[in-house]
Scaffold this motif. Structure first.
Motif: not given
Ligand SMILES: [Fe+2]
Ligand SMILES: [Fe+2]
Length: 161
Positions: A51-53, A94-96, A127-132
């Motif tokens: 997903e980061e890719m 890192r996600e935060a 999406e980053e919030e979901e990772h977090l």
């Protein structure tokens, strides 16, 4: 004079560096976790790395659209982590940071009237919030049931999917 605001291009390049660093970090974590016999957790790190890719790809595309130069040379510090719990904790930090960075970027785009980039960042921040949230949930679970019990669920699974 390019099409995009220089500050927005610089911001996108900073975010791109961040994404490229996390791809490497999560990819290494994925392989380490798989090697430790935790394919279930390894698969999650692999999926998030991919997903980061996709994020990195979108930022490269946007920078080119704005007639800037995407910087793929630069990489931040890959924080490997010595055990699964530390890897989760580092990923959570890192996600935060990603969420904070994107929100600051959204404010900059709003100020500069760049709604296209603002929309891209607004989508990314979700999406980053979901990772977090995923990493936070794992840390909570490990604390609640104990690290060994938490890890037990990840000995099954595979990293092919
Ligand atoms: Fe990302
Ligand atoms: Fe992320």
């Amino acid at each position: 004079m390019g099409r995009g605001d220089d500050r927005v291009i610089e911001l996108l390049n900073d975010i791109l560096t961040f994404e490229l660093t996390l791809i490497n970090q999560y990819w290494l974590n994925y392989r380490m976790l798989d090697n430790w016999g935790l394919p279930g957790l390894a698969a999650r790190f692999k999926a998030i790395a991919l997903e980061e890719m996709a994020d990195a790809d979108a930022y490269v595309d946007r920078i080119l659209y704005l007639e800037g130069h995407p910087n793929l040379q630069r990489l931040g510090t890959v924080q490997t982590g010595e055990d699964p719990l530390e890897q989760i904790r580092l990923a959570m930090e890192r996600e935060a940071e990603a969420v904070e960075r994107l929100n600051a970027g959204i404010a900059l785009c709003q100020e500069g009237g760049d709604n296209g980039t603002r929309e891209l960042l607004a989508e990314a921040v979700r999406e980053e919030e979901e990772h977090l949230d995923y990493f936070e949930t794992q840390l909570d679970a490990a604390e609640r049931v104990g690290t060994q019990n938490w890890l037990a669920q990840f000995t099954e699974g595979n990293t092919d999917g």
